[in-house]
Design an enzyme around this catalytic site. Structure first.
Site, PDB file in Angstrom:
ATOM      1  N   TYR A 138      77.056 -37.800 -52.115  1.00 26.45           N
ATOM      2  CA  TYR A 138      77.404 -36.179 -51.688  1.00 26.45           C
ATOM      3  C   TYR A 138      76.556 -35.471 -52.879  1.00 26.45           C
ATOM      4  O   TYR A 138      76.227 -35.863 -53.792  1.00 26.45           O
ATOM      5  CB  TYR A 138      79.180 -36.021 -51.833  1.00 26.45           C
ATOM      6  CG  TYR A 138      79.738 -37.177 -51.131  1.00 26.45           C
ATOM      7  CD1 TYR A 138      79.570 -37.050 -49.446  1.00 26.45           C
ATOM      8  CD2 TYR A 138      80.518 -37.996 -51.741  1.00 26.45           C
ATOM      9  CE1 TYR A 138      80.311 -37.787 -48.946  1.00 26.45           C
ATOM     10  CE2 TYR A 138      81.274 -39.090 -50.928  1.00 26.45           C
ATOM     11  CZ  TYR A 138      81.122 -38.992 -49.622  1.00 26.45           C
ATOM     12  OH  TYR A 138      81.778 -39.736 -48.830  1.00 26.45           O
ATOM     13  N   THR A 150      95.095 -32.994 -58.595  1.00 23.84           N
ATOM     14  CA  THR A 150      96.457 -32.691 -58.980  1.00 23.84           C
ATOM     15  C   THR A 150      96.601 -30.929 -58.703  1.00 23.84           C
ATOM     16  O   THR A 150      97.417 -30.566 -59.131  1.00 23.84           O
ATOM     17  CB  THR A 150      96.837 -33.167 -60.494  1.00 23.84           C
ATOM     18  OG1 THR A 150      95.969 -32.210 -61.314  1.00 23.84           O
ATOM     19  CG2 THR A 150      96.796 -34.544 -61.025  1.00 23.84           C
TER      20      THR A 150
END
Length: 319
Positions: A148, A223
């Site tokens: 990526y 998170t």
């Protein structure tokens, strides 16, 4: 027709500003992340979410885990108070700091660092060890450069992201001024309010990490929204230390601007998520368990772990 044009414009504004809509409390807090943006449904429906409690009873020794390797060169970065958290991002055009080894099958490049801490009397780390809480946590994100182009793209795909968790403890003596973490902390007065940003001069990721080869690893998520389940987490088995003066500098940061300070920026923690039968693997072992020839010892030999005293490490083999 004018009404239609205005509504479309408002929709576009909302679509472009999701990053500003979430918080760590209230009706835009973690319980609602998966509802306020359809692209964040994993926050409510995911089965491999982070953070978690690292329970020594569930640790499994994996003799195939290699030591981690992190490039030692320094880079320039910019630290920003986003109003939700404190984020450091490597500036464009810097030499890549590569992260390899451990549980990673690819090469990853360090791009972002998130800081979590609590206000006095409150926990400050998102991860815990046997439910023991810590004053702060540094989370380092990197993206898979072999597949990526950047972190934004990589976090959408499996194997795209590595996250390194460094748990933080408080000690009496201050950090040496020349350390990279001390340099970052010295810029905190410049980012007191939301939108504040400051260039941090040459920092070394290797200098910030604790001096240990031992770690715990599991598969999880970011998170923060959208809680993408594409993250390999690595939690080092040793804390880093900052002083009370240092943690107080973090606690002076605010969520709002100079005119409307709002609440302190701290307490920026997502509640812990269930393990859901995920593997907690570690390379922590007794010396006799590690073969100097690089071959795995008898897999039928089991290790059990216990929480350590935190003088040096997080957990240690119990037998």
């Amino acid at each position: 027709m004018l009404w239609f044009v205005v509504v479309v414009g408002l929709v576009d504004v909302v679509r472009c500003n999701w990053e500003n809509w979430w918080t760590y409390d209230g009706i835009s807090g973690p319980a609602y992340w998966g509802l306020i943006n359809p692209a964040w449904t994993m926050c409510n429906k995911g089965r491999r979410q982070s953070p978690i409690d690292l329970d020594p009873a569930f640790l499994n020794y994996d003799c195939k885990l290699e030591n981690m390797s992190v490039d030692k060169q320094s880079v320039s970065a910019r630290i920003t108070n986003t109003g939700q958290s404190l984020v450091l991002r490597v500036e464009d055009g810097q030499l890549a700091i590569n992260i390899t080894g451990g549980p990673l099958a690819y090469k990853y490049q360090f791009q972002e660092m998130y800081f979590h801490w609590g206000e006095p009397g409150r926990p400050g780390a998102e991860h815990t060890v046997n439910h023991q809480q810590f004053p702060a946590e540094i989370q380092i994100y990197g993206f898979n450069t072999q597949l990526y182009s950047n972190l934004t793209v990589a976090r959408e795909f499996p194997g795209g992201v590595v996250a390194i968790s460094v748990l933080v403890k408080i000690k009496d003596s201050p950090l040496k001024k020349e350390t990279s973490l001390a340099q970052i902390i010295s810029h905190l007065p410049e980012v007191t309010y939301r939108g504040g940003s400051s260039r941090v001069g040459f920092i070394s990721l290797a200098d910030i990490l604790p001096r240990t080869d031992d770690f715990i690893t599991y598969e999880g998520s970011t998170t923060f929204p959208g809680c993408w389940e594409t993250v390999t987490w690595i939690v080092f088995n040793k804390p880093v230390y900052i002083s009370q003066h240092d943690i107080d500098a973090f606690r002076r940061l605010k969520q709002g601007d100079r005119h409307h300070e709002k609440a302190p920026l701290g307490n920026n923690l997502r509640p812990q998520q269930p393990l859901n039968n995920r593997a907690l693997r570690t390379n922590i072992a007794l010396p006799a368990q590690k073969d100097v020839q690089g071959e795995c010892s008898d897999p039928s030999t089991l290790l059990t772990y216990q929480q350590n005293s935190w003088l040096n490490t997080v957990v240690s083999p119990a037998n």
